[in-house]
Motif scaffolding. Structure first.
Motif, PDB file in Angstrom:
ATOM      1  N   VAL A  73       0.899  -1.293  -0.064  1.00  0.00           N
ATOM      2  CA  VAL A  73      -0.141   0.053  -0.076  1.00  0.00           C
ATOM      3  C   VAL A  73       0.904   1.087  -0.008  1.00  0.00           C
ATOM      4  O   VAL A  73       2.336   1.005   0.218  1.00  0.00           O
ATOM      5  CB  VAL A  73      -0.924  -0.021   1.303  1.00  0.00           C
ATOM      6  CG1 VAL A  73      -2.042  -1.166   1.250  1.00  0.00           C
ATOM      7  CG2 VAL A  73      -0.191   0.121   2.709  1.00  0.00           C
ATOM      8  N   GLU A  74       0.265   2.511  -0.040  1.00  0.00           N
ATOM      9  CA  GLU A  74       0.958   3.743  -0.037  1.00  0.00           C
ATOM     10  C   GLU A  74       0.306   4.367   0.968  1.00  0.00           C
ATOM     11  O   GLU A  74      -0.660   4.531   1.102  1.00  0.00           O
ATOM     12  CB  GLU A  74       0.698   4.241  -1.332  1.00  0.00           C
ATOM     13  CG  GLU A  74       1.742   5.575  -1.787  1.00  0.00           C
ATOM     14  CD  GLU A  74       1.143   6.250  -2.816  1.00  0.00           C
ATOM     15  OE1 GLU A  74       0.661   7.502  -2.556  1.00  0.00           O
ATOM     16  OE2 GLU A  74       1.334   5.855  -4.067  1.00  0.00           O
ATOM     17  N   ASP A  88      -8.095   5.982  -0.072  1.00  0.00           N
ATOM     18  CA  ASP A  88      -8.597   5.833  -1.450  1.00  0.00           C
ATOM     19  C   ASP A  88      -9.520   7.111  -1.880  1.00  0.00           C
ATOM     20  O   ASP A  88     -10.384   7.073  -2.266  1.00  0.00           O
ATOM     21  CB  ASP A  88      -9.170   4.621  -1.807  1.00  0.00           C
ATOM     22  CG  ASP A  88      -8.094   3.513  -1.838  1.00  0.00           C
ATOM     23  OD1 ASP A  88      -6.858   3.862  -2.086  1.00  0.00           O
ATOM     24  OD2 ASP A  88      -8.472   2.451  -1.564  1.00  0.00           O
ATOM     25  N   PRO A 100      -4.648  -4.280  -1.868  1.00  0.00           N
ATOM     26  CA  PRO A 100      -3.568  -3.753  -2.673  1.00  0.00           C
ATOM     27  C   PRO A 100      -3.600  -2.422  -3.496  1.00  0.00           C
ATOM     28  O   PRO A 100      -4.562  -2.326  -4.012  1.00  0.00           O
ATOM     29  CB  PRO A 100      -3.295  -5.030  -3.966  1.00  0.00           C
ATOM     30  CG  PRO A 100      -3.883  -6.239  -3.149  1.00  0.00           C
ATOM     31  CD  PRO A 100      -4.867  -5.567  -2.364  1.00  0.00           C
ATOM     32  N   GLY A 101      -2.576  -1.648  -3.320  1.00  0.00           N
ATOM     33  CA  GLY A 101      -2.530  -0.343  -4.039  1.00  0.00           C
ATOM     34  C   GLY A 101      -3.455   0.595  -3.263  1.00  0.00           C
ATOM     35  O   GLY A 101      -3.457   1.739  -3.784  1.00  0.00           O
ATOM     36  N   ARG A 128      -4.402   3.689  -1.167  1.00  0.00           N
ATOM     37  CA  ARG A 128      -3.585   4.933  -0.776  1.00  0.00           C
ATOM     38  C   ARG A 128      -4.219   5.509   0.450  1.00  0.00           C
ATOM     39  O   ARG A 128      -5.343   6.163   0.572  1.00  0.00           O
ATOM     40  CB  ARG A 128      -3.774   5.785  -2.274  1.00  0.00           C
ATOM     41  CG  ARG A 128      -2.836   5.338  -3.080  1.00  0.00           C
ATOM     42  CD  ARG A 128      -3.421   6.197  -4.194  1.00  0.00           C
ATOM     43  NE  ARG A 128      -3.346   7.292  -4.239  1.00  0.00           N
ATOM     44  CZ  ARG A 128      -2.914   8.387  -5.264  1.00  0.00           C
ATOM     45  NH1 ARG A 128      -2.416   7.861  -6.389  1.00  0.00           N
ATOM     46  NH2 ARG A 128      -3.100   9.620  -5.110  1.00  0.00           N
TER      47      ARG A 128
END
Lengths: 465, 103
Positions: free
Chosen positions: B19-20, B73, B87-88, B90
């Protein structure tokens, strides 16, 4: 959707109740905010490896989770209950929110099994980043395999504090110190529990083992700590007390747990002040039935008894629900309750001793220093609460209206006990007479979009024309 | 503020979810919360309070305190300790109160 029994909370009480209720033929729905069952005590236990640093008592929770998974009870994870209307024809109505959508469920009987929360520990600097609860450190270990980086200090008291210290040590991250805040007078008071100690010898033995293992792990325990405070500008830099100071990157606080009464208070159920456990709890009969006949409470949400007692009280509530809904006759219900009640008595035997030994110091309940924040959300200090009382505010709900404490996003979950204790101390009245916040729905914040998406059963809309 | 445990006991899925957090890449085990990712990313805080503008970080990790509010997100005011990583994902800082999105 209509069910016989809706259960809120998938901890030991909710899981045990759901499994038994389904076995007794009740159409059962178990709703929980987390995405896996277990509650906080058995959180993520299905994913735990053998030999986990969290220990055997934690892994034992897999039995309850497996029973739930094998039962016919419907389990609804990642779902919050944001409103309960207890008294519509045909049962109560629960409003649920999940994934940005909302729906309503009608239940003939409702069991609230929302467990415990950690008692707030209002000390100077407790809002600084790096200050967390001991339970939070344990949850990070359970759910994310994470341990503190740098110098961690644990401070406060109670079995969980020592357990977390030991678990962190086993996980390769021993705390640099454990600061025990137990007042010396508590040791003297607790020494009088001869008979309770014998009945609760198993739990007392576990406590002793924990203590010796902590010593064996080489963790320094400083006892009789008073005047605890956090030093730091933008984050924790050190922890100080009357007799010392220690550099720290993280501080984990714990002064025991109290029932999570957000929903039971919100429903307006009759509550009482428990002077031994220093908390509010819903009044129930010995099956868990509350002041509303179709609503029961089981587990720590009805008074702190621990995971073993929680599971047993969940089973009692399931028997009672099955009985009242015609699935079990009175004699069979009573017969099945006998061994459960015996087990419950064993589980609860040690509690008076623990409650007395780990009774928080008065200054932990109502801080002397006016500058300490009581309400973390609205940043209201203890001094402002005292000022509101001197201006004539008589109770928590009035103080809330005066100065906004308890009006932030946590809805008074954290500051509630502090506000009641400070008002009580300032007015020289017992907390029992002061009362506590009256929480309102939504029990958890929901967006307007979620609310707008509610699918309402037309049969449930009263004729308002 | 947190790191992976180092006791040598392994088990469960070895896969990790990337993740970010505020532009920093971090990976955590499946089932971990966004708040855990914040702490694993080494961030000191994840929000500023609407009242005093003071920095806050996750405190209770169990949905009680709301000190872990973050933008996830693109959606502000999420309780990051109650949101499981994907996954991914933000995760961004929540500055004061959320603003009203009229779009």
């Amino acid at each position: 959707m209509t069910v016989d029994l809706a259960i809120v909370g998938a901890g030991p009480a909710g899981m045990a109740a759901a499994s038994l209720a389904a076995e007794l033929g009740l159409d059962t729905l178990l709703i929980d905010e987390a995405d896996t069952p277990g509650g906080q005590i058995y959180r993520a236990v299905e994913r735990a490896p053998e030999g986990s640093p969290l220990g055997a008592d934690y892994l034992a929770g897999r039995v309850l989770v497996a029973a739930l998974r094998a039962s016919t009870a419907q389990y609804r994870p990642a779902t919050s209950v944001w409103h309960i209307d207890p008294a519509l024809p045909g049962g109560g109505t629960l409003s649920l929110a999940a994934g940005g959508k909302s729906e309503t469920v009608t239940a003939r009987h409702i069991l609230i099994a929302t467990g415990a929360i950690e008692r707030p520990v209002p000390i100077a600097g407790w809002t600084l980043p790096g200050v967390m609860t001991a339970g939070a450190a344990q949850i990070l270990l359970k759910t994310a395999d994470l341990v503190p980086e740098g110098r961690a200090v644990l401070a406060g008291q109670g079995p969980l504090l020592y357990l977390v210290a030991l678990q962190l040590a086993r996980a390769g991250a021993p705390p640099v110190a454990v600061l025990e805040t137990t007042p010396w007078a508590n040791y003297r008071a607790a020494a009088h529990f001869g008979s309770g100690l014998w009945a609760g010898r198993r739990d007392f033995g576990r406590g002793l083992a924990l203590w010796f293992n902590l010593r064996r792990a080489g963790i320094a325990v400083r006892r009789g700590v008073r005047g605890l405070r956090v030093l730091g500008r933008r984050r924790v830099e050190a922890v100080a007390w009357e007799a010392g100071e220690i550099a720290a990157d993280l501080l984990f606080l714990h002064e025991g747990v109290i029932p999570n009464t957000q929903i039971s208070l919100g429903l307006g159920l009759t509550h009482e002040w428990d002077e031994r456990q220093l908390c509010w709890r819903p009044v129930t009969d010995d099956w868990g039935r509350t002041s509303l006949a179709n609503i029961s409470v089981a587990g720590d949400g009805g008074g702190i008894g621990g995971a073993g007692a929680a599971a047993l009280s969940g089973q009692l509530a399931a028997l009672d629900a099955a009985h009242s809904l015609g699935h079990l006759d009175t004699a069979e219900c009573d017969r099945r309750a006998i061994p459960i009640r015996a087990g419950l008595a064993r589980e609860r035997a040690i509690r008076p001793f623990f409650d007395t030994l780990y009774r928080p110091a008065d200054t932990m309940l109502s801080p002397a220093d006016d500058a300490i924040l009581a309400c973390r959300c609205e940043e209201v200090s203890v001094g402002e609460i005292r000022r509101a009382v001197r201006l004539g505010a008589t109770g928590p709900n009035q103080v809330k209206a005066f100065i906004r404490c308890g009006m932030g996003p946590c809805q008074g979950r954290v500051c509630g006990p502090i506000v009641s204790a400070v008002i009580a101390a300032e007015r020289g009245a017992p907390t029992a007479a002061i009362g506590t916040y009256r929480p309102r729905a939504p029990y958890k914040p929901i967006t307007i979009g979620t609310l707008a998406g509610v699918e309402v059963d037309p049969n449930q809309i009263a004729d308002t024309k | 503020m947190f790191r992976p445990r180092s006791d040598g006991v392994s088990g469960g899925p070895v896969a990790r979810i990337a993740v970010e957090v505020e532009g920093r890449a971090v990976s955590v085990p499946p089932g971990a919360s966004a708040a855990a990712a914040v702490l694993a990313a080494g961030l000191t805080s994840i929000r500023d309070t609407p009242i005093g503008g003071t920095e806050r970080a996750p405190y209770c990790m169990m949905g009680i305190c709301f000190d872990c509010l973050a933008e996830i997100d693109g959606v502000p005011n999420r309780q990051s300790c109650m949101v499981t990583v994907r996954p991914g994902m933000r995760i961004r800082r929540q500055r004061g109160a959320r603003s009203l999105d009229m779009s």
